[in-house]
Design a protein around this motif. Structure first.
Motif, mmCIF file in Angstrom:
data_model
loop_
_atom_site.group_PDB
_atom_site.id
_atom_site.type_symbol
_atom_site.label_atom_id
_atom_site.label_comp_id
_atom_site.label_asym_id
_atom_site.label_seq_id
_atom_site.Cartn_x
_atom_site.Cartn_y
_atom_site.Cartn_z
ATOM 1 N N PHE A 93 -10.523 -12.252 3.962
ATOM 2 C CA PHE A 93 -9.848 -11.712 2.787
ATOM 3 C C PHE A 93 -9.675 -10.207 2.966
ATOM 4 O O PHE A 93 -10.483 -9.548 3.619
ATOM 5 C CB PHE A 93 -10.677 -11.938 1.521
ATOM 6 C CG PHE A 93 -10.865 -13.375 1.164
ATOM 7 C CD1 PHE A 93 -9.953 -14.345 1.555
ATOM 8 C CD2 PHE A 93 -11.956 -13.771 0.418
ATOM 9 C CE1 PHE A 93 -10.125 -15.660 1.209
ATOM 10 C CE2 PHE A 93 -12.143 -15.092 0.072
ATOM 11 C CZ PHE A 93 -11.228 -16.033 0.477
ATOM 12 N N ILE A 94 -8.662 -9.663 2.376
ATOM 13 C CA ILE A 94 -8.486 -8.217 2.406
ATOM 14 C C ILE A 94 -8.425 -7.679 0.990
ATOM 15 O O ILE A 94 -7.946 -8.337 0.078
ATOM 16 C CB ILE A 94 -7.214 -7.812 3.181
ATOM 17 C CG1 ILE A 94 -5.984 -8.572 2.674
ATOM 18 C CG2 ILE A 94 -7.386 -8.038 4.652
ATOM 19 C CD1 ILE A 94 -4.715 -8.172 3.377
ATOM 20 N N ASN A 95 -8.945 -6.491 0.821
ATOM 21 C CA ASN A 95 -8.927 -5.846 -0.477
ATOM 22 C C ASN A 95 -7.631 -5.065 -0.644
ATOM 23 O O ASN A 95 -7.105 -4.505 0.317
ATOM 24 C CB ASN A 95 -10.113 -4.887 -0.608
ATOM 25 C CG ASN A 95 -11.416 -5.626 -0.627
ATOM 26 O OD1 ASN A 95 -11.509 -6.696 -1.213
ATOM 27 N ND2 ASN A 95 -12.424 -5.072 0.040
ATOM 28 N N PHE A 138 -1.623 -6.129 -6.018
ATOM 29 C CA PHE A 138 -2.575 -7.217 -6.235
ATOM 30 C C PHE A 138 -1.925 -8.566 -5.956
ATOM 31 O O PHE A 138 -2.581 -9.490 -5.461
ATOM 32 C CB PHE A 138 -3.106 -7.155 -7.667
ATOM 33 C CG PHE A 138 -4.177 -8.168 -7.951
ATOM 34 C CD1 PHE A 138 -5.343 -8.195 -7.205
ATOM 35 C CD2 PHE A 138 -4.017 -9.106 -8.960
ATOM 36 C CE1 PHE A 138 -6.339 -9.129 -7.453
ATOM 37 C CE2 PHE A 138 -5.007 -10.046 -9.219
ATOM 38 C CZ PHE A 138 -6.171 -10.055 -8.464
ATOM 39 N N ASP A 139 -0.626 -8.712 -6.249
ATOM 40 C CA ASP A 139 0.066 -9.972 -5.960
ATOM 41 C C ASP A 139 0.047 -10.278 -4.471
ATOM 42 O O ASP A 139 -0.135 -11.427 -4.061
ATOM 43 C CB ASP A 139 1.513 -9.921 -6.467
ATOM 44 C CG ASP A 139 1.592 -10.014 -7.978
ATOM 45 O OD1 ASP A 139 0.573 -10.395 -8.586
ATOM 46 O OD2 ASP A 139 2.650 -9.697 -8.555
ATOM 47 N N MET A 147 -5.047 -13.960 0.047
ATOM 48 C CA MET A 147 -6.304 -14.641 -0.227
ATOM 49 C C MET A 147 -6.126 -16.148 -0.212
ATOM 50 O O MET A 147 -6.942 -16.881 0.365
ATOM 51 C CB MET A 147 -6.860 -14.202 -1.580
ATOM 52 C CG MET A 147 -8.260 -14.721 -1.848
ATOM 53 S SD MET A 147 -8.778 -14.552 -3.571
ATOM 54 C CE MET A 147 -7.840 -15.882 -4.326
ATOM 55 N N ALA A 148 -5.065 -16.651 -0.833
ATOM 56 C CA ALA A 148 -4.815 -18.088 -0.877
ATOM 57 C C ALA A 148 -4.610 -18.652 0.532
ATOM 58 O O ALA A 148 -5.141 -19.712 0.879
ATOM 59 C CB ALA A 148 -3.594 -18.379 -1.744
#
Length: 407
Positions: free
Chosen positions: A5-7, A24-25, A31-32
């Motif tokens: 995952f990346i922030n 964020f989108d 993330m998905a």
């Protein structure tokens, strides 16, 4: 390399597959993608991976329930003053599982919890209060050294004396160690592990109950921590291991996000009316009843998800899943032995302990790590859940064989 995952707005320059995200989108999309790819290979942690919640979410969105707040605040077996609840379904879920555990339908009480730890917290609290009300003394808690770490933490939280009991090499509490530890002048609150965290050990409740009868403390309360195993064992021929009439326990905690596959942490705390009635009476006018549970607000959505799965699979579907995971566990262990890899499992367990492979393979399959000198040192375990198919098992075995050949 396993994708990570990346922030948002942070670089991960050492992984060329990861790019900078500005919103964020974008983070959610990444993330998905990463979650779905990595999840398919998780062997070390108990996630079912087979529950299809799409129909539930279709209902949830299409009916406009996403804009309605509900709260199961209060006693699911009482007359709540709160109108917007799903406590009738919470009660139905508890009664469904209680019947499989041998509870009398007219002598059962419980709640849907936020997690297995929440269920154990209630078991320890309810047990301590019952014993204190009966004897005027706080109990000593006895629990195996291989039980879930939260049990020790919860005793600290509740300011209870706890004695950790030695286990055999396979993680089962030793009856002789319990006998040596018990102080008969204080009540005994004993936590039995039915599926210890790392080795998947099942404490021998009959042998431990024999010790309790022999030592005869001033009072005894038995709580069963059955987070994973309490989900699938009731649907197998081994259901007596968690049957209240066979084992004589007073309460049990079971997870909902493990075998049942609810897509958020949750669980069940189930006990009897006599235990419920032995609690301090906290009369709460605005909830229209006595509130002995620790937490006030409880999710109204989780009971719907939990019962959604139960309703669609039924006893037949859940029994088929339970049988499959036990058969696949035997197959997995047999394949490890075939290639000469040191591995073990406890009876009736879906957890396989094995010698630790390389860090690369441990990371690829997200294997849970441990250490035990008696079993050779560095170990990992796999938990054979519904999503652990024979194809996935064969892929892991093939990777492990390649490592063996490379030395």
């Amino acid at each position: 390399m396993k994708k990570r995952f990346i922030n948002p707005k942070y670089y991960a320059t050492r992984d060329p597959e990861i790019r900078l995200v500005n919103t964020f989108d974008e983070f959610l999309e990444n993330m998905a993608e990463v979650a779905k790819e990595n999840y398919s290979k998780v062997l070390g942690y108990p996630t079912a991976g087979t529950s299809n919640m799409e129909g539930f979410y279709d209902w949830y969105v299409n009916t406009g329930m996403t804009r309605v707040f509900m709260n199961n605040a209060g006693d699911p077996f009482g007359d709540s003053a709160v109108n917007l609840t799903t406590m009738s379904i919470e009660r139905k879920t508890i009664q469904f599982m209680a019947s499989l555990l041998g509870f009398n339908r007219d002598n059962v009480w419980g709640i849907i919890t936020a997690s297995g730890t929440d269920g154990n917290n209630h078991g320890i609290y309810f047990g301590a209060q019952k014993l204190k009300n009966e004897t005027g003394l706080l109990p000593i808690v006895y629990v195996s050294k291989e039980s879930h770490y939260s049990n020790k933490r919860l005793c600290d939280l509740q300011n209870l004396e706890v004695r950790l009991i030695d286990c055999d090499d396979m993680g089962r509490m030793k009856p002789e160690a319990l006998r040596a530890a018990i102080y008969p002048g204080r009540p005994a609150l004993v936590i039995f592990s039915v599926g210890s965290t790392f080795k998947g050990a099942i404490d021998d409740q009959q042998a431990l109950n024999d010790v309790l009868d022999e030592v005869n403390p001033v009072a005894v309360y038995r709580h069963v921590d059955a987070a994973l195993f309490g989900g699938y064992l009731p649907f197998t021929e081994h259901h007596d291991i968690v049957d209240i009439n066979k084992c004589g326990y007073q309460s049990i905690a079971i997870s909902g996000h493990k075998f049942f596959g609810v897509d958020a942490p949750c669980g069940l705390f189930i006990t009897t009316n006599s235990v419920f009635e032995a609690q301090k009476s906290f009369k709460v006018g605005y909830l229209n009843g006595s509130m002995p549970m620790i937490n006030c607000s409880r999710s109204s959505i989780i009971p719907l998800k939990f019962y959604w799965i139960i309703d669609r699979l039924g006893i037949e579907g859940l029994s088929e899943q339970a049988q499959t995971i036990l058969e696949n566990t035997v197959f997995f262990l047999g394949e490890l032995h075939r290639i000469g890899w040191p591995a073990w499992k406890n009876t009736h367990s879906n957890t396989i302990i094995m010698k630790k492979p390389s860090d690369k393979l441990t990371d690829k399959y997200n294997l849970a790590q441990g250490y035990d000198k008696a079993l050779g040192g560095a170990l990992v375990h796999v938990v054979v859940m519904q999503k652990v198919t024979r194809e996935l098992i064969s892929a892991f075995i093939s990777d492990l064989e390649d490592e063996i050949m490379l030395g």
